[in-house]
Write an enzyme that holds these catalytic residues in place. Sequence first.
Site, PDB file in Angstrom:
ATOM      1  N   ASP A  84      47.962  44.465  74.657  1.00 56.66           N
ATOM      2  CA  ASP A  84      47.366  45.707  74.208  1.00 56.66           C
ATOM      3  C   ASP A  84      45.850  45.630  74.278  1.00 56.66           C
ATOM      4  OD1 ASP A  84      47.671  47.730  71.224  1.00 56.66           O
ATOM      5  OD2 ASP A  84      47.688  48.250  73.341  1.00 56.66           O
ATOM      6  N   ASP A 117      52.995  50.982  67.991  1.00 55.28           N
ATOM      7  CA  ASP A 117      52.393  50.278  66.869  1.00 55.28           C
ATOM      8  C   ASP A 117      53.312  50.256  65.676  1.00 55.28           C
ATOM      9  OD1 ASP A 117      49.312  51.823  67.708  1.00 55.28           O
ATOM     10  OD2 ASP A 117      50.108  49.890  68.299  1.00 55.28           O
TER      11      ASP A 117
END
Lengths: 248, 534
Positions: free
Chosen positions: B201, B455
């Site tokens: 990420d 997330d």
Amino acid sequence: MTLAAGVGYALLALGPSLSLFFTLISKKPFLILTLLTSSLIWLVSLIVLSAIWRGFLPLGSKQWAFGLLIITSVSFQEGLRLLFWKIYKRLEDILDAFADRVSKPRLFVTDKMQIALAGGLGHGVAHAVFFSLSLLTPAFGPATFYVDRCAQVPFFLISAIISLGFVTIHTFSMVIAFNGYAKGKKTDLILVPVIHMVASLVTLINLLPQGCLIGVPLVYFLVIFTVFHCGKVAYEQLSDNSNRLPDR
Amino acid sequence: MENPSQRTRASIIDGLGEEIIRIVTPVSICMFLVVLLVCIINPSSSSDDSSSITTIATIIYDEKTSDSDWTKLTGALLNALVFVAFVTVVTFLLVLLFYCRCIKFLKYYMVFSAFVVLFFMGGGISLFLIQTLSFPIDCITFGVLWFNFSIVGVLSFSMEKNPIFITQSYLVFIGIIVAYWFCLLPEWTTWVLLIAMAVYDLFAVLVPGGPLRLLVELSVSRDEEIPALLYEARPVEFPGPDQVNGRRRLWREREILGSGSDSGSTSNGLGSALGNLVASSDHGVNILNLQSHMGTESQRETKLVVAEETQLIGGSGSSIKSTLGKLLALENRRANVSELNLGSEPEMDLSLISVEDGRSTGDSVTETGSPTIQDSSSRYLETMETHVEFTGNSVTEIGSEESRPLIDRRIGFSSNRGSETMEIHVERRPNLTEVQQNEAMEIGSSRGIKLGLGDFIFYSVLVGRAAMYDFMAMYACYLAIIAGLGVTLMLLAFYQKALPALPVSILLGIVFYFLTRLLLEGFVVQCSLNLIIF
């Protein structure tokens, strides 16, 4: 012993905190953030303490060893409270400056007390979770567990009761402490660490067989004392401020 | 004059931090429900040999508890590598499709995979639940109910005008379902995978060639929304009639202000007003934002629109009303938008609205990847969702809306970023079509932080895994993740661009997990069992 018992123990330790949370804190996001922050700080302090003491465990039942552990831990945590206060002071200045800029009222006295309460509650909740709730997993199952030295009640029950006492002490002594720091009152400032220390040392009595019969009520005396003292402090604050326009 | 007896006055701490709480609450709910599921269904730690699902993540190495540590570690690394490579490929595919403007395809795919996740994977979980709790229900009823549940979820993603609460709930459901299935992965693989995804990420969003960054840049340069499943933290209450009016009005004002302002450079006062305006949430005044605006009020008085909630405005409302009144007059003259219901006058809840309605990701949600394996579809889902964009102070333009993507949102607490943040979006889009404007108006509500669903999923996986070990570890990881989320939001306020939400939280979470497991637990259990409590 069963789901009901497990939930019961959890609520015993956390019940008043939950009600405080839902009535006071959940309405104001800022207080929720304060609670989370102070929980985190308390957790970090606990980790540091455990890092220091890890090498010496298991301690067996040497009372002096536990006493030493308690003294160091409590001093560390009280030191952290001071740090927390300093952070809070800076935050208060920022908030006040901000409020001035947008022509809003500055922090009220009740606001400050609420922030202190949220901070204390954060400590208390973290304490309850780590010392009592995290051990509750077996309680949801079919059996229960007794500690030798305190064989009258299941371990979970007694730990929940003691945790409840400590949650209350943490919560309200933060209010007293903040008030003491703000006003510079030495008595209050000394009182808070002393109460904490005495309450923890009192739990040393639990090391003696059947000690919990004496230890727990003593803790609760301290709890009641803390609550009343906090009430007195709050009352003084509020009555002080109702007699004049609050600016601070 | 405040009088202590008159406590109806709201103080500034009432509204501060509201945006953060609005994103922390669903994350917490998701984590809590995953932990609950994990505890009830108890994915067997007992099954030694079965990694019951063969997924992309375990395609290379299937962990068995009998293996040595080193084997497990290398196996887990391989698995994680494969998974990350897969996600990268898929994300690049997504970028390519987006570049070629195959938005419809992406949207349909996303809707399809949402259905697959909800119906099949969610159905699997419900079946486990029914089995564990011995819940008496017959298959026909269950089938009908579950099918309806999934279809409603699908509709909530594909339609444009539906209550935000439904969309938010379904997003949380999807997060829970996928996170639960991830928790079924073997332990070492899970941890290494989490670290790998956090690193991925970081690179994907920050490195100039990274796929997510490309995606963001493409969407910004085209002013299009990226089709994605994003959680948008808008206020959940349904607006009352005058609130809606107020919102519409405000939105229009913004629009007008935007197109009315000549250039970005004049934005200082105006822009700050807008920026501030735009950023605040429905209920909380993000007062911190307003401060910079207040400073420049003198320059731009006629155009300043301060939106606050009336309950908070208190006395400062009068000046606001006047400016607003002028603004409305301005607005009236521009008869572009016919439908503007200008209502009566300014004193309703001037809540700030987000110009976009994030869900008019209507046509955006996307998915990428080939629906070959059933599980893999969820991976795709995640790949999309790991596009966390926290731009600006929280905007993720991804999936947002017809209006200017970048950063229209701000969360309140960037205190002094005022001037610098402001410039950014003043040049509003004067080219919005009327239809879009009207649509946006009707659904207008205030903006919130957008957080990618990936997330949610990975946070919940971390907490779920910790819960499988112990509650102490779980609580410690929870606090760490929330702290990481807070830090990320601060960084967002500081850097004003898309930020990855995974790395900080996951890193903190893992650190706390291992610290707790190694250090804390022995200490606390020792003290507690001896009833030594401090």
